[in-house]
Design a protein around this motif. Sequence first.
Motif, mmCIF file in Angstrom:
data_model
loop_
_atom_site.group_PDB
_atom_site.id
_atom_site.type_symbol
_atom_site.label_atom_id
_atom_site.label_comp_id
_atom_site.label_asym_id
_atom_site.label_seq_id
_atom_site.Cartn_x
_atom_site.Cartn_y
_atom_site.Cartn_z
ATOM 1 N N VAL A 1 0.836 -1.203 0.000
ATOM 2 C CA VAL A 1 0.000 0.000 0.000
ATOM 3 C C VAL A 1 0.869 1.251 0.000
ATOM 4 O O VAL A 1 0.524 2.248 -0.635
ATOM 5 C CB VAL A 1 -0.982 -0.019 1.192
ATOM 6 C CG1 VAL A 1 -1.791 1.264 1.231
ATOM 7 C CG2 VAL A 1 -1.910 -1.219 1.087
ATOM 8 N N SER A 2 2.003 1.197 0.668
ATOM 9 C CA SER A 2 2.929 2.337 0.590
ATOM 10 C C SER A 2 3.395 2.549 -0.843
ATOM 11 O O SER A 2 3.489 3.675 -1.324
ATOM 12 C CB SER A 2 4.140 2.097 1.498
ATOM 13 O OG SER A 2 3.768 2.167 2.845
ATOM 14 N N ARG A 3 3.680 1.460 -1.544
ATOM 15 C CA ARG A 3 4.080 1.570 -2.950
ATOM 16 C C ARG A 3 2.952 2.148 -3.800
ATOM 17 O O ARG A 3 3.197 2.925 -4.739
ATOM 18 C CB ARG A 3 4.495 0.205 -3.484
ATOM 19 C CG ARG A 3 5.796 -0.313 -2.873
ATOM 20 C CD ARG A 3 6.193 -1.638 -3.492
ATOM 21 N NE ARG A 3 7.415 -2.165 -2.897
ATOM 22 C CZ ARG A 3 8.034 -3.257 -3.339
ATOM 23 N NH1 ARG A 3 7.543 -3.926 -4.375
ATOM 24 N NH2 ARG A 3 9.129 -3.686 -2.745
ATOM 25 N N LEU A 4 1.728 1.796 -3.453
ATOM 26 C CA LEU A 4 0.592 2.360 -4.187
ATOM 27 C C LEU A 4 0.489 3.865 -3.973
ATOM 28 O O LEU A 4 0.259 4.633 -4.910
ATOM 29 C CB LEU A 4 -0.703 1.673 -3.750
ATOM 30 C CG LEU A 4 -0.914 0.268 -4.306
ATOM 31 C CD1 LEU A 4 -2.072 -0.420 -3.589
ATOM 32 C CD2 LEU A 4 -1.195 0.328 -5.798
ATOM 33 N N TYR A 5 0.650 4.296 -2.732
ATOM 34 C CA TYR A 5 0.628 5.730 -2.463
ATOM 35 C C TYR A 5 1.759 6.442 -3.213
ATOM 36 O O TYR A 5 1.567 7.521 -3.767
ATOM 37 C CB TYR A 5 0.759 5.986 -0.959
ATOM 38 C CG TYR A 5 -0.554 6.022 -0.228
ATOM 39 C CD1 TYR A 5 -1.469 7.055 -0.420
ATOM 40 C CD2 TYR A 5 -0.890 5.029 0.685
ATOM 41 C CE1 TYR A 5 -2.680 7.098 0.262
ATOM 42 C CE2 TYR A 5 -2.087 5.056 1.375
ATOM 43 C CZ TYR A 5 -2.977 6.093 1.157
ATOM 44 O OH TYR A 5 -4.176 6.128 1.832
ATOM 45 N N LEU A 6 2.938 5.840 -3.210
ATOM 46 C CA LEU A 6 4.063 6.442 -3.921
ATOM 47 C C LEU A 6 3.778 6.534 -5.413
ATOM 48 O O LEU A 6 4.146 7.516 -6.076
ATOM 49 C CB LEU A 6 5.336 5.628 -3.667
ATOM 50 C CG LEU A 6 5.917 5.759 -2.261
ATOM 51 C CD1 LEU A 6 7.002 4.719 -2.014
ATOM 52 C CD2 LEU A 6 6.482 7.159 -2.044
#
Length: 259
Positions: free
Chosen positions: A195-200
């Motif tokens: 999910v952090s990668r998605l936000y990034l």
Amino acid sequence: MTIKDYQEKIHSATTKYTYETYKPLFIDYKTFLEARLEDNPKNVQAINQLAIIKYELVSNEDNSIMLLKNFLTSNAQDIAVEDKHLLLSNIGYFTIKESGLYEEGYQMYQSLVADKTTLYPPYHVLGSRYLGLQNPTEVNYPKALQYYEKASTLTTNKKVHFNYAVSLFYNNQFSKAKLVFETFTNDKNPYLKYVSRLYLTKIVGTPEAILTTFSVSAYELYEEYVDSIEIGNLLYNLDDFTNSILYYNLEIEGTVLDI
């Protein structure tokens, strides 16, 4: 055996075995804590742990709440401010998490914040409220950021720092959010990692990268979390990204190891 020893044993058991398998360990721990309180009736750590274990054994949050309130009342003149805050924070936890009395619990946490507590859970819980993680109608991103910014200075807890980044994101502070999200891109926790990668991906403006980067991992993540969060919506429905993130069911701090 010490309280820390029991905590480590319980953490290990609860991640490997079923409840019925490790229930005898809970019973043993309860007996141990009661003995510690007989030796020292003012043992704050023991009473907090006992409240948690009693709930785990009988699933009666009112029993745990009353236990903590009675202890607080009986020892009001002898308890340090930090210990009083801890007791009230845990009462707030049971009030919200188990009794479902959100407004009453929020008021307890607001009082602790007004009293400038150095415990992070009150700021964490209030921040999650205004991120809309309990009730989407209560979203107030500036307030969420205010609480999570403070919480992030009081703990290294990953949930706190992740939600601090989410708060930054929804307050359009993308550069700051990017720095925090980048610390999770290789995290062992798959939710934080992907999910952090998605936000990034949203921050850098290349959502099409998800189709190649997350095709397999997204499926595996969905399989792992399907019973607890609608992670599939977040991974496959970027058109509704803001609402999708609210499916994440934030766990308010209060496990055996957290308190």
